[in-house]
Design a protein around this motif. Sequence first.
Motif, PDB file in Angstrom:
ATOM      1  N   THR A 175       0.890  -1.233  -0.270  1.00  0.00           N
ATOM      2  CA  THR A 175       0.150   0.062  -0.155  1.00  0.00           C
ATOM      3  C   THR A 175       0.606   1.338  -0.204  1.00  0.00           C
TER       4      THR A 175
ATOM      5  N   ALA B 124      -8.730  -3.407  -3.233  1.00  0.00           N
ATOM      6  CA  ALA B 124      -7.371  -2.781  -3.171  1.00  0.00           C
ATOM      7  C   ALA B 124      -6.967  -2.540  -4.896  1.00  0.00           C
TER       8      ALA B 124
ATOM      9  N   ASP C 257     -10.584   2.728  -4.511  1.00  0.00           N
ATOM     10  CA  ASP C 257     -10.453   2.901  -3.757  1.00  0.00           C
ATOM     11  C   ASP C 257      -8.871   4.780  -4.111  1.00  0.00           C
TER      12      ASP C 257
ATOM     13  N   ARG D  25      -7.822   7.679  -2.632  1.00  0.00           N
ATOM     14  CA  ARG D  25      -6.571   8.084  -2.663  1.00  0.00           C
ATOM     15  C   ARG D  25      -6.137   9.358  -3.160  1.00  0.00           C
TER      16      ARG D  25
END
Length: 589
Positions: free
Chosen positions: A377, A425, A430, A434
């Motif tokens: 990540t 993910a 996602d 972000r």
Amino acid sequence: MSEVITALQRACRAGNVSEMALHFAGLLDRLDPEANPSVVLAGALAGERALLGDVCVDLASVAGGPAFEGEDDGVLEGPELEPWRQALRDCALVSDGDRMAPLVLTDDGRLYLYRYHELEHRLADLITRRAAYISDTVDQSQLNDALDALFSDDPGSAGQRAAAAQAVDQQLLVISGGPGTGKTATVVRILALVHRLALARPERILLCAPTGKAAARLREVFAGAASILPDELQRAPQATTVHRLLGSRPGQRLRYDATRPLPCDLLILDEASMVDLSLMTSLFDAVPDDSRLILLGDRDQLSSVEAGAVLGDICRAADHGALPDCLVTLKHNWRFPSESALGGLASAVKAAQFAQTKALLENPDHAELELIAVPDTAGIDTLLAERIVPHFAVLERQVLEGANPENLFAKRAELMVLCTHRRGARGVSDINARIQTSLRGGARASEGLAFPGMPLMVMRNDPVLGLYNGDVGIVVPDRETPGRLQAIFQDTQGEIRAISLGRLPEHAPAYAFTVHKAQGSQAPAVILILPENVSPVLSRELIYTGVTRAEHSLEIWGSQEVLAAAIVRSARRPTGLADRLQRSMALCP
């Protein structure tokens, strides 16, 4: 409650079966409580596969194994093929297509929901009838003179010239080819050709595409062809979406259909691979019998989001001798020279050659290509901060500084960020979250909260507002009402429209979006983000479609293992359309 329904409920709670498939199975169970459990299982399977885009289920591929991905409950295992087919034949809930029933089982073992069986049958009939029509004979010397005037002697244009000649002779023509092979350039010259030969009046030439983005791109191509098209053709109707062309209205039947055909002598559909079975049937229904219909597309791209793989089916039928002279495949690439790394990569992916794909991505001489491993990540956040967030930060600053809308859309179009999944993910949700968090200085953005400079994508059609699924806008301050935000959109005529956020249909942030949503558009730079692990969604068609969105540079973020698994897997959908077309043409006198 039957054992199958109980097992389906458990599978639904585990996320392996959709609620829709479960409810359909429950309906079958209520309609015939005495039905063989394998019939109820088959109904759930047909419903589940339809949601995934499959028109039918090939029972032979499921018999004796798990009926649903990730589900190992023995109750949900497909029976042996012949007993299963016999149970379906013996059940009143299943027909062979001659009467209305929830399910249809064909002689070759394909199981359909009744609606899809009827649509496929009707479309096959419409295609066959249109392919059998030959237009009025045109003087050959006049045709050759016109072709000589429109096409050069360059050997690379031979396929384009052949397509133009067949467009004169055929009521149905499919032009297939990858990006850069000149599909739209060919159609521009076909328009000029039919005008020279007086085969279509300018006001009766219609252009359409499945999405607003694809229609806008088609409009741009024709706007840039002023040197080829006479003034009368430049005033022809502008490209629009298929839904708008057919007159789609909420809760009402289409404005144009077989009883009220479209007013056209020639209709051109771009990005035909994106059109599903239902919409393509409606379009064929609405085109007058004496009009020409030209389909443009890339048969190797992803199929439509909804059920069907119509363009691929037509091409496969033509490959096997059906639909004679209705298919032209363009092979010469005008965008990518033979030594082009991007062109070579697209070819390697299409041919399922992972070793060649890997070699091209890792070759240091190919600066325009890069495969970047993302171990965790933290790695994805670092890459986003370095390679994506700065682009959208500039867009946000331009919005706040009051840059004109045309410049804002030009800036947004410089970079395309694509994901293979919507959720999970490294999926769209996602990655968008972000990017938003990074733009907000690390503060986690509330879901549904918009910011100036945020690209957004419409997720549901709204014909009243003239917005359709896939349309992309940019959030800007409302200059007339300080403190409020609105979204601006660029329509297929290039006009800018501003709509308050409260009036918009369902929408979502569009810093990144799925490969499916990117069909029909390109960008100078593309970043394709793969999931952490191998997924059933991955396929070489998905990778090929993502790769071919790039005009100049491409980055793929992910592991070699995931990329390899995607490239070796085909997403070809089970349908019966190609076989129907072959049988229908064999019966034609």
